[in-house]
Design a protein around this motif. Sequence first.
Motif, PDB file in Angstrom:
ATOM      1  N   THR A 106       0.440  -0.923   0.152  1.00  0.00           N
ATOM      2  CA  THR A 106      -0.175   0.394   0.167  1.00  0.00           C
ATOM      3  C   THR A 106       0.587   1.090  -0.261  1.00  0.00           C
ATOM      4  OG1 THR A 106      -1.875  -1.256   1.396  1.00  0.00           O
ATOM      5  CG2 THR A 106      -1.863   1.796   1.304  1.00  0.00           C
ATOM      6  N   GLU A 109       2.803   1.941  -3.176  1.00  0.00           N
ATOM      7  CA  GLU A 109       1.351   2.586  -4.763  1.00  0.00           C
ATOM      8  C   GLU A 109       1.004   3.339  -4.177  1.00  0.00           C
ATOM      9  OE1 GLU A 109      -2.032  -0.544  -4.039  1.00  0.00           O
ATOM     10  OE2 GLU A 109      -1.099  -2.147  -4.523  1.00  0.00           O
ATOM     11  N   LEU A 110       1.388   3.974  -2.790  1.00  0.00           N
ATOM     12  CA  LEU A 110       0.619   5.739  -2.116  1.00  0.00           C
ATOM     13  C   LEU A 110       1.597   6.434  -2.962  1.00  0.00           C
ATOM     14  CD1 LEU A 110      -0.550   5.190   1.193  1.00  0.00           C
ATOM     15  CD2 LEU A 110      -1.919   5.907  -0.720  1.00  0.00           C
ATOM     16  N   GLU A 111       3.243   5.902  -2.906  1.00  0.00           N
ATOM     17  CA  GLU A 111       4.199   6.877  -3.574  1.00  0.00           C
ATOM     18  C   GLU A 111       4.324   6.729  -4.862  1.00  0.00           C
ATOM     19  OE1 GLU A 111       9.401   6.688  -2.925  1.00  0.00           O
ATOM     20  OE2 GLU A 111       7.968   4.463  -1.474  1.00  0.00           O
ATOM     21  N   ALA A 113       1.651   6.539  -7.031  1.00  0.00           N
ATOM     22  CA  ALA A 113       0.295   7.976  -6.938  1.00  0.00           C
ATOM     23  C   ALA A 113       1.077   9.630  -7.066  1.00  0.00           C
ATOM     24  CB  ALA A 113      -0.658   7.682  -5.893  1.00  0.00           C
ATOM     25  N   PHE A 114       1.722   9.333  -5.499  1.00  0.00           N
ATOM     26  CA  PHE A 114       2.387  10.458  -5.126  1.00  0.00           C
ATOM     27  C   PHE A 114       2.875  10.493  -6.680  1.00  0.00           C
ATOM     28  CE2 PHE A 114       5.510  13.517  -3.294  1.00  0.00           C
ATOM     29  CZ  PHE A 114       4.335  13.871  -3.116  1.00  0.00           C
ATOM     30  N   LYS A 116       3.752   9.846 -10.200  1.00  0.00           N
ATOM     31  CA  LYS A 116       2.791  10.335 -10.743  1.00  0.00           C
ATOM     32  C   LYS A 116       2.183  11.931 -10.656  1.00  0.00           C
ATOM     33  CE  LYS A 116      -0.994   8.289 -13.744  1.00  0.00           C
ATOM     34  NZ  LYS A 116      -2.105   7.719 -14.120  1.00  0.00           N
ATOM     35  N   GLN A 117       1.106  11.684  -9.913  1.00  0.00           N
ATOM     36  CA  GLN A 117       0.360  13.533  -9.544  1.00  0.00           C
ATOM     37  C   GLN A 117       1.792  14.347  -9.139  1.00  0.00           C
ATOM     38  OE1 GLN A 117      -1.782  13.632  -5.711  1.00  0.00           O
ATOM     39  NE2 GLN A 117      -3.563  14.421  -6.944  1.00  0.00           N
ATOM     40  N   GLU A 120       2.812  14.743 -13.446  1.00  0.00           N
ATOM     41  CA  GLU A 120       1.861  14.747 -14.315  1.00  0.00           C
ATOM     42  C   GLU A 120       1.124  17.204 -13.839  1.00  0.00           C
ATOM     43  OE1 GLU A 120      -1.517  13.039 -13.004  1.00  0.00           O
ATOM     44  OE2 GLU A 120      -1.255  11.414 -14.376  1.00  0.00           O
TER      45      GLU A 120
END
Length: 164
Positions: A106, A109-111, A113-114, A116-117, A120
């Motif tokens: 988890t 995954e959070l890292e 997502a961070f 990727k954000q 972007e």
Amino acid sequence: MEKNILKEANVAPALQAVQQELRKAQIEDALTKGIQKRSTREELIDRNLIKDGTLAPILAATATELERELIQDALKRGIKDRPSVAELVNHNILKDITIAPVLQSTANELEMAFLKQNVEKKFAQFCFCFCFVLFFFLKKSNEKKTIYSFCGKKKQLKKLKKFP
């Protein structure tokens, strides 16, 4: 019978001599095969099974000791220069041991997502800056369709039009 002291009783005395000759031939053949399969002296030296006998025994012992010391020094340098656990965790070689193993996936995954954000967001900033530059270069030539097709969002272009 095994040490050839007593002869076998179930074999005729006339055949016992022939039997003895056959056993000797079998042993001789096995020894010949073993000698043929045996590695040469050079192969044994290459595989470090025996030492090269070209040096005097005293010099050979000294050379062996020097080789050991060189290897020990190289290992000490390697251990001294190795990265710490924190560096290995930062480079994603080791997993962070401060997070429970159940939660590590988890956390990963959070890292991700961070990250990727963040990428972007930086890409959007780059596009905005590029559109800003493009807008001013193409403003004089009145190529608004080109700007719309590249920048996409009209809201961004409205922001750009506010600049002088």
